[in-house]
Motif scaffolding. Structure first.
Motif, short mmCIF file in Angstrom:
data_model
loop_
_atom_site.label_atom_id
_atom_site.label_comp_id
_atom_site.label_asym_id
_atom_site.label_seq_id
_atom_site.Cartn_x
_atom_site.Cartn_y
_atom_site.Cartn_z
N ASN A 422 0.77 -1.23 -0.03
CA ASN A 422 0.13 -0.15 0.41
C ASN A 422 1.01 1.06 0.19
N ASN A 429 -4.99 0.09 -4.51
CA ASN A 429 -4.21 -0.50 -4.87
C ASN A 429 -4.35 -0.10 -6.40
N ARG A 470 -0.28 -10.98 2.37
CA ARG A 470 -0.88 -10.13 1.81
C ARG A 470 -2.65 -9.86 2.25
N GLU A 473 -2.03 -7.94 5.68
CA GLU A 473 -2.76 -6.88 5.54
C GLU A 473 -3.53 -6.79 5.20
N ASN A 474 -5.00 -7.54 4.60
CA ASN A 474 -6.11 -7.76 3.71
C ASN A 474 -6.88 -7.39 4.86
N TYR A 475 -7.14 -8.34 5.46
CA TYR A 475 -8.01 -9.06 6.48
C TYR A 475 -7.81 -9.09 7.87
N ARG A 516 -8.55 -8.10 -2.96
CA ARG A 516 -8.98 -7.27 -1.24
C ARG A 516 -10.04 -7.54 -0.90
N PRO A 517 -10.00 -7.49 0.19
CA PRO A 517 -11.66 -7.74 0.75
C PRO A 517 -13.02 -6.70 -0.23
N SER A 523 -16.21 -9.48 5.28
CA SER A 523 -15.56 -9.79 5.52
C SER A 523 -15.46 -10.71 7.40
#
Length: 663
Positions: A422, A429, A470, A473-475, A516-517, A523
């Motif tokens: 990011n 993104n 990754r 980081e996202n979830y 990505r979420p 989520s």
């Protein structure tokens, strides 16, 4: 051929407006950050600073901004046509990791439209890759490296008078000589004295719900030389230079006067201000006086973890510090030593308690994806992030951004997996804020890995998948923010470590490496459903987990709308006490990262204490942090404030607990 016709079409558009083709602007700065990047205020400070120097020297400057959402339907060539409507002699770019691709593609289009226009670049990214960039991109004429406060006015003056033919004596400049050879001039002999920094007025962008944001430059440089950080490379390897505290307060007072009674928030950009005790003492003393004159003023500090303690926290709280940013970066002892971020966890926790009690917000940064990082290291980082979140801090997980010329960039093996940090892309993104072919952008990245290392992952030496980082980081950030207690409970009830728990989610097939979420709500639903499945496979199911997730989500103030109290009541009554107790029996009593009620009691008291802790700490932390023990009556009063007395009476009658009914 298509590209050539495209440029010819733009030239045709420009020829329709011949009055715009006169050279009227001497220097045009290009801003591709202000409308798309959350920290653009800080990043635009450099452009404002340089404009101040140039305008003082009598040089006319303008700024052309890329404005969203218009840019998303505009190509780099079309934006270059806007650039040429200013008829600039010099087009200047302030470059960072996230906007370097756009800067280069705009510069290429400008040169195609007007070969005589000079392209000047500066900023951290161009500085770190100056020689490589000039060799790779012939449309870039000059790069001004590092601190340009002294060299920029002289450089621009010579470019306006003689082009690139008289730059031999300008410090910190990389350019091509008459034979086309790349020449790199040494930096200035002495660093720029910060006392001479000009006052940069804040741009008021009209009505906004929040305070006026002012990025305060009180220091430059860093002596730590962390292997992932380019700060010392840009500002020099010496000790940090600090603007005297009296000068900082004087500038803050000037900003407050110019704000005309609007609320102001000052964000200090250096994380070395707490390193110098004499400077800090003087600053805090003066800040206390300033806040008496301007009550309600907010100020945010950054700090390396070393100086942080309960004593320092008390002093910052007393001086009105509204929030502090700490870069711990890892929970692993071995990794912390490698990256030069060793800290005393007990001091951090003690300081956090003081910050919580004083109402000072605490943000904590963690980095994922170091080359030597193992699954155990990642689990340690997740555990610390979770522990701090449960203690009232706001942790954030980030992918490692490999910055040019840093020790990690020089030593690690890069893998281009299209899993972007990011820090290397715009919000959302995106590789570009313009209408651009992603394949073309990625081809440029692949052709120049040492110019664009921040678009790469480093090869992990312990078999950890980049997609695992990754996913975290996202979830992981969503789970840590909204359902940290549920995540802890799921890990304990399933018998898995936190990292193993997150890996189970990733391997369930809900995401791919580049995805990505789809939003917080989806989520959390994914977390709840898959958590139930995970527990059922291990004989710890029963429906209690999804109810607990919903309860915690609501208790943290997310998603409560009309009728939310009735929903909450149903969630609480749906909790299967026996299943809940069975899950608690599987927890590790010795785990110090658990909230106190979980390790102190069992059965109904444990459930009661845990629910109270969940309710009181995150949403009503002011009351609970004052040391008051919440009893049934307190719980009822707090709930009544939130949902109304009638609802809470019904709730108490429905809930299967003599304790709550006694309220």
């Amino acid at each position: 051929m298509a590209s050539r016709s495209r440029f010819q079409g733009i030239r045709g558009i420009m020829q329709t407006f011949p009055e715009q083709n006169k050279r009227s602007t001497q220097v045009l700065f290009i801003d591709t950050l202000s409308s798309s990047y959350p920290e653009s205020g800080q990043r635009l400070y450099g452009i404002k600073l340089l404009r101040s120097y140039l305008e003082s020297a009598g040089i006319k400057t303008e700024v052309l901004r890329c404005v969203l959402p218009d840019a998303l339907s505009e190509t780099h060539v079309e934006f270059a046509a806007k650039v040429m409507s200013y008829a600039p002699t010099i087009v200047a770019f302030s470059t960072f990791a996230c906007n370097y691709l756009d800067s280069l593609l705009i510069a290429r289009s400008v040169k195609a439209l007007s070969p005589g226009t000079l392209v000047l670049m500066g900023g951290p990214q161009a500085s770190a890759t100056a020689e490589e960039s000039l060799k790779a991109f012939p449309f870039v004429d000059v790069i001004c490296c590092g601190e340009s406060d002294v060299s920029a006015p002289e450089l621009v003056d010579r470019l306006l008078k003689s082009g690139t033919d008289a730059l031999e004596s300008v410090p910190g400049v990389v350019y091509r000589d008459r034979r086309g050879n790349v020449v790199s001039n040494p930096p200035a002999a002495e660093p720029f004295p910060l006392e001479k920094l000009p006052f940069i007025p804040v741009e008021d962008r009209g009505p906004s719900p929040g305070p006026l944001l002012v990025m305060m430059e009180a220091g430059r440089g860093c002596a730590a030389k962390c292997p992932y950080c380019p700060t010392s490379l840009f500002w020099g390897n010496g000790a940090p230079r600090l603007l005297p505290a009296a000068g900082v307060i004087e500038r803050m007072r000037s900003y407050l006067i110019s704000a005309r009674e609007k609320p102001v928030k000052f964000c200090f950009t250096s994380d070395n201000l707490t390193q110098d005790e004499a400077w800090l003492s003087d600053f805090l003393k003066r800040m206390t006086v300033l806040l008496k004159d301007y009550p309600g003023t907010l100020w945010e500090l950054r700090s390396r973890p070393g100086p942080v303690s309960a004593e320092l926290a008390g002093r910052l709280v007393a001086a009105g510090c509204s929030s502090i940013f700490l870069g711990l970066e890892t929970g692993s002892i071995s990794i912390s030593r490698r990256i030069k971020k060793v800290f005393d966890l007990q001091k951090i926790l003690s300081a956090l308690a003081v910050f919580n009690k004083g109402g000072t917000g605490v943000e904590v940064s963690f980095i994922l994806g170091f080359p030597e990082e193992s699954a155990a290291d990642l689990n340690a980082t997740l555990s610390l992030a979770l522990r701090l979140r449960l203690a009232g801090a706001h942790p954030a997980l980030h992918l490692l951004a490999v910055m040019p010329k840093t020790p990690i960039a020089a030593s690690a093996e890069l893998e281009f997996l299209r899993i972007y940090s990011n820090f290397s892309t715009y919000e959302g993104n995106r590789l570009s804020v313009f209408k651009a072919d992603k394949a073309v952008l990625e081809a440029l990245i692949e052709a120049h890995p040492r110019i664009f290392p921040f678009h790469y992952s480093v090869k992990n030496l312990n078999g950890v998948s980049p997609s695992a980082c990754r996913f975290l980081e996202n979830y992981g950030n969503i789970f840590l923010w909204f359902v940290p207690a549920s995540l802890l409970l799921l890990s304990r009830a399933s018998g898995l470590t936190l990292f193993e728990t997150m890996e189970e989610f990733r391997k369930a097939g809900a995401v791919t490496e580049a995805s990505r979420p789809g939003g917080v709500e989806s989520s959390l639903l994914f977390f709840s459903d898959l958590g139930e499945k995970l527990l059922a496979e291990r004989g710890a199911g029963g429906g209690w987990f999804s109810a607990f997730v919903r309860y915690e989500t609501l208790a943290r103030g997310f998603g409560i709308k009309a009728g939310g109290s009735r929903v909450l009541s149903k969630f609480l009554t749906a909790l299967d006490l026996r299943a809940f107790e069975a899950a608690l029996e599987k927890t590790a009593v010795s785990d110090a990262s658990a909230p106190e009620p979980l390790i102190a009691e069992r059965g109904e008291p444990a459930k009661r204490g845990f629910l109270l802790w969940l309710w009181g700490k995150p949403v009503f932390y002011v009351k609970s942090s004052c040391g008051e023990k919440l009893g049934p009556a307190d719980f009822f009063r707090i709930a009544a404030l939130r949902f109304g007395k009638r609802t809470c009476r019904n709730w108490a009658r429905e809930y299967p607990s003599k304790w709550l009914r006694s309220a």
